[in-house]
Design an enzyme around this catalytic site. Structure first.
Site, PDB file in Angstrom:
ATOM      1  N   ASN A   1      56.973  57.572  50.215  1.00 27.81           N
ATOM      2  CA  ASN A   1      57.187  56.746  51.370  1.00 27.81           C
ATOM      3  C   ASN A   1      56.784  55.440  51.514  1.00 27.81           C
ATOM      4  O   ASN A   1      55.509  55.163  51.618  1.00 27.81           O
ATOM      5  CB  ASN A   1      56.744  57.595  52.776  1.00 27.81           C
ATOM      6  CG  ASN A   1      57.111  56.730  53.902  1.00 27.81           C
ATOM      7  OD1 ASN A   1      57.538  55.746  54.156  1.00 27.81           O
ATOM      8  ND2 ASN A   1      56.702  57.314  55.386  1.00 27.81           N
TER       9      ASN A   1
ATOM     10  N   HIS B   1      65.421  56.342  55.690  1.00 24.98           N
ATOM     11  CA  HIS B   1      64.555  56.250  55.296  1.00 24.98           C
ATOM     12  C   HIS B   1      63.710  57.074  54.247  1.00 24.98           C
ATOM     13  O   HIS B   1      64.073  58.434  54.655  1.00 24.98           O
ATOM     14  CB  HIS B   1      63.489  56.059  56.396  1.00 24.98           C
ATOM     15  CG  HIS B   1      61.980  55.906  56.437  1.00 24.98           C
ATOM     16  ND1 HIS B   1      61.589  55.077  55.317  1.00 24.98           N
ATOM     17  CD2 HIS B   1      61.173  56.619  56.934  1.00 24.98           C
ATOM     18  CE1 HIS B   1      60.025  55.128  55.310  1.00 24.98           C
ATOM     19  NE2 HIS B   1      59.997  56.244  56.187  1.00 24.98           N
TER      20      HIS B   1
ATOM     21  N   CYS C   1      58.002  51.981  59.594  1.00 23.74           N
ATOM     22  CA  CYS C   1      59.036  52.278  58.585  1.00 23.74           C
ATOM     23  C   CYS C   1      60.471  51.647  58.904  1.00 23.74           C
ATOM     24  O   CYS C   1      61.481  51.885  58.160  1.00 23.74           O
ATOM     25  CB  CYS C   1      59.022  53.707  58.461  1.00 23.74           C
ATOM     26  SG  CYS C   1      57.703  54.397  57.990  1.00 23.74           S
TER      27      CYS C   1
HETATM   28  O1  UT7 Z   1      57.800  57.455  58.105  1.00 20.73           O
HETATM   29  C1  UT7 Z   1      57.345  58.536  58.908  1.00 20.73           C
HETATM   30  C2  UT7 Z   1      56.104  59.213  58.299  1.00 20.73           C
HETATM   31  N1  UT7 Z   1      55.575  60.394  58.409  1.00 20.73           N
HETATM   32  C3  UT7 Z   1      56.341  61.406  57.933  1.00 20.73           C
HETATM   33  O2  UT7 Z   1      57.546  61.213  57.468  1.00 20.73           O
HETATM   34  C4  UT7 Z   1      55.596  62.443  58.033  1.00 20.73           C
HETATM   35  C5  UT7 Z   1      56.496  63.644  58.540  1.00 20.73           C
HETATM   36  N2  UT7 Z   1      55.824  64.830  58.428  1.00 20.73           N
HETATM   37  C6  UT7 Z   1      56.031  65.744  57.292  1.00 20.73           C
HETATM   38  O3  UT7 Z   1      56.408  65.402  56.237  1.00 20.73           O
HETATM   39  C7  UT7 Z   1      54.920  66.998  57.184  1.00 20.73           C
HETATM   40  O4  UT7 Z   1      54.637  67.415  58.404  1.00 20.73           O
HETATM   41  C8  UT7 Z   1      53.886  67.078  56.267  1.00 20.73           C
HETATM   42  C9  UT7 Z   1      54.374  66.824  54.777  1.00 20.73           C
HETATM   43  C10 UT7 Z   1      52.957  66.004  56.476  1.00 20.73           C
HETATM   44  C11 UT7 Z   1      53.223  68.239  56.286  1.00 20.73           C
HETATM   45  O5  UT7 Z   1      53.949  69.477  56.159  1.00 20.73           O
HETATM   46  P1  UT7 Z   1      54.102  70.935  56.869  1.00 20.73           P
HETATM   47  O6  UT7 Z   1      54.683  71.618  56.373  1.00 20.73           O
HETATM   48  O7  UT7 Z   1      54.026  70.260  58.297  1.00 20.73           O
HETATM   49  O8  UT7 Z   1      52.288  71.196  56.751  1.00 20.73           O
HETATM   50  P2  UT7 Z   1      51.460  71.490  57.850  1.00 20.73           P
HETATM   51  O9  UT7 Z   1      50.862  70.061  58.223  1.00 20.73           O
HETATM   52  O10 UT7 Z   1      51.615  72.563  58.781  1.00 20.73           O
HETATM   53  O11 UT7 Z   1      50.211  72.125  56.773  1.00 20.73           O
HETATM   54  C12 UT7 Z   1      50.470  73.246  56.213  1.00 20.73           C
HETATM   55  C13 UT7 Z   1      49.152  73.737  55.514  1.00 20.73           C
HETATM   56  C14 UT7 Z   1      47.889  73.498  56.231  1.00 20.73           C
HETATM   57  O12 UT7 Z   1      46.936  74.433  55.660  1.00 20.73           O
HETATM   58  P3  UT7 Z   1      46.678  75.892  56.593  1.00 20.73           P
HETATM   59  O13 UT7 Z   1      46.122  75.107  57.895  1.00 20.73           O
HETATM   60  O14 UT7 Z   1      47.895  76.453  56.831  1.00 20.73           O
HETATM   61  O15 UT7 Z   1      45.752  76.620  55.905  1.00 20.73           O
HETATM   62  C15 UT7 Z   1      47.522  72.078  55.447  1.00 20.73           C
HETATM   63  O16 UT7 Z   1      46.086  71.949  55.695  1.00 20.73           O
HETATM   64  O17 UT7 Z   1      49.146  72.981  54.362  1.00 20.73           O
HETATM   65  C16 UT7 Z   1      47.849  72.320  54.455  1.00 20.73           C
HETATM   66  N3  UT7 Z   1      47.848  70.673  53.860  1.00 20.73           N
HETATM   67  C17 UT7 Z   1      47.835  70.572  52.374  1.00 20.73           C
HETATM   68  N4  UT7 Z   1      47.595  71.571  51.265  1.00 20.73           N
HETATM   69  C18 UT7 Z   1      47.813  71.074  49.965  1.00 20.73           C
HETATM   70  C19 UT7 Z   1      48.206  69.712  54.319  1.00 20.73           C
HETATM   71  N5  UT7 Z   1      48.210  68.736  53.359  1.00 20.73           N
HETATM   72  C20 UT7 Z   1      48.109  69.288  51.939  1.00 20.73           C
HETATM   73  C21 UT7 Z   1      48.425  68.822  50.845  1.00 20.73           C
HETATM   74  N6  UT7 Z   1      47.822  69.622  49.853  1.00 20.73           N
HETATM   75  N7  UT7 Z   1      48.401  67.689  50.550  1.00 20.73           N
END
Ligand code: UT7
Length: 322
Positions: A279, A249, A115
């Site tokens: 992204n 970004h 990125c």
């Molecule tokens: O350029 C750099 C590239 N990468 C990034 O920018 C990513 C940086 N990270 C993020 O943006 C965030 O960590 C995410 C958006 C990827 C995830 O958000 P989060 O608030 O950290 O969510 P999480 O991973 O803690 O997941 C929370 C819950 C989980 O369920 P449980 O375990 O609480 O039951 C996930 O399984 O949300 C669930 N989950 C989803 N639910 C619906 C994860 N992805 C999804 C989804 N739809 N797409």
């Protein structure tokens, strides 16, 4: 003696024709619009079905050339930030060069910094111009991340989109303080496993798919984006108050908001396009920049602070005056 620096004389961008909404995604994986938009700020993204990275790069470059009012024949350097080249070799830069008609002998190469690919590429081109090694450079960020996205992984597939952005950089001895005022790039190799593909040429002989420790990336991102921006500001001998626009970004709206808050920027000074693009990795900054310059949001004389963070981890910042 007059010193050489680079002016930005043209901006261009391109996205694939197909747009994929959150509702469309909810038919592919177990997700929903509410989760995606509140956690990421993304509502839709463009996905390349028939376009390759070099197709998007070439269109963005052609728009930037037209905007700069110069011909591809005048270009003497092409730098392309991408991690999704058409082929393993030759570089996507060379395939793009062929599509737009760059002259024989002109150096063209890809920069792999995920990125941060555009900020890295801008740094390379600006420094080559300052050293007198190029006069008219095309700097492009282009990606088709959809090709290395695991469409069964809801934790990543909702985040990414495809696109390209480009600028024309031209050497100037005019000390009117427009153009690239500063650049600074960084990397930290301890994090190579936090965000990477699960394959590659010399491991699985395939490109692999993106895997990510989202929480770790999130935590690192806000600090890295602020650090890249601060470093670029300090080299330009400017403060946040001098900046008209922060262009981070476009990874996640919460990361963007967190960075702006950490740096003391009001939301009204932050440029975003994440809602409709997701992204787009190396394309995100030049794509948003071209859109905002071409729609008149960013005006001549404005100071724009670019900052990026991506896999590696890589990060970096640049200050440009339009
Ligand atoms: O350029 C750099 C590239 N990468 C990034 O920018 C990513 C940086 N990270 C993020 O943006 C965030 O960590 C995410 C958006 C990827 C995830 O958000 P989060 O608030 O950290 O969510 P999480 O991973 O803690 O997941 C929370 C819950 C989980 O369920 P449980 O375990 O609480 O039951 C996930 O399984 O949300 C669930 N989950 C989803 N639910 C619906 C994860 N992805 C999804 C989804 N739809 N797409």
């Amino acid at each position: 003696m007059m010193s050489i620096s680079s002016k930005i004389t043209g901006y261009g961008h391109c996205v694939p024709s197909k747009s994929l909404t959150n509702d469309d995604l909810s038919k592919i994986v177990d997700t929903n619009d509410e989760w995606i938009s509140t956690r990421t700020g993304i509502r839709s993204r463009y996905i390349a079905e028939n376009e390759t990275t070099s197709d998007l790069a070439a269109k963005a470059a052609q728009m930037a050339l037209k905007n700069a009012n110069i011909s591809a024949q005048d270009i003497d350097l092409l730098v392309l930030g991408t991690i999704t080249p058409d082929y393993t070799t030759p570089s996507a830069a060379l395939v793009t060069a062929k599509k737009i008609g760059i002259k024989e002998g002109v150096p063209a190469f890809d920069v792999s910094a995920a990125c941060s690919g555009f900020v890295y590429s801008l740094t390379m081109a600006d420094n080559m111009i300052r050293l007198g090694q190029a006069k008219n450079a095309l700097v492009i960020g282009a990606e088709t991340l959809s090709k290395i996205t695991d469409w069964s992984d809801r934790g990543t597939c909702v985040l990414f989109g495809d696109g390209a952005g480009a600028v024309v950089l031209q050497a100037t001895e005019n000390e009117d303080e427009t153009g690239v005022l500063s650049t600074k790039i960084f990397a930290a190799c301890d994090y190579v496993d936090n965000l990477r593909t699960n394959g590659g040429v010399s491991t699985t002989k395939q490109a692999g798919y993106i895997t990510m420790d989202g929480k770790e990336v999130f935590k690192y991102a806000v600090n890295a984006l602020a650090a890249g921006a601060d470093a670029a500001l300090s080299i330009a001998k400017l403060s946040a108050d001098d900046v008209d626009w922060l262009l981070p970004h476009q990874a996640n709206i919460r990361i963007i908001d967190g960075t702006a808050q950490k740096m003391g920027f009001d939301k009204s000074k932050v440029l975003t396009n994440i809602a409709n693009h997701g992204n787009t990795s190396a394309a995100s900054i030049p794509l948003a920049l071209s859109q905002k310059v071409n729609d008149g949001t960013v005006k001549k004389g404005d100071i724009v602070l670019l900052t990026s963070m991506g896999a590696g981890f890589t990060w970096g910042g640049a200050v440009i005056k339009i």
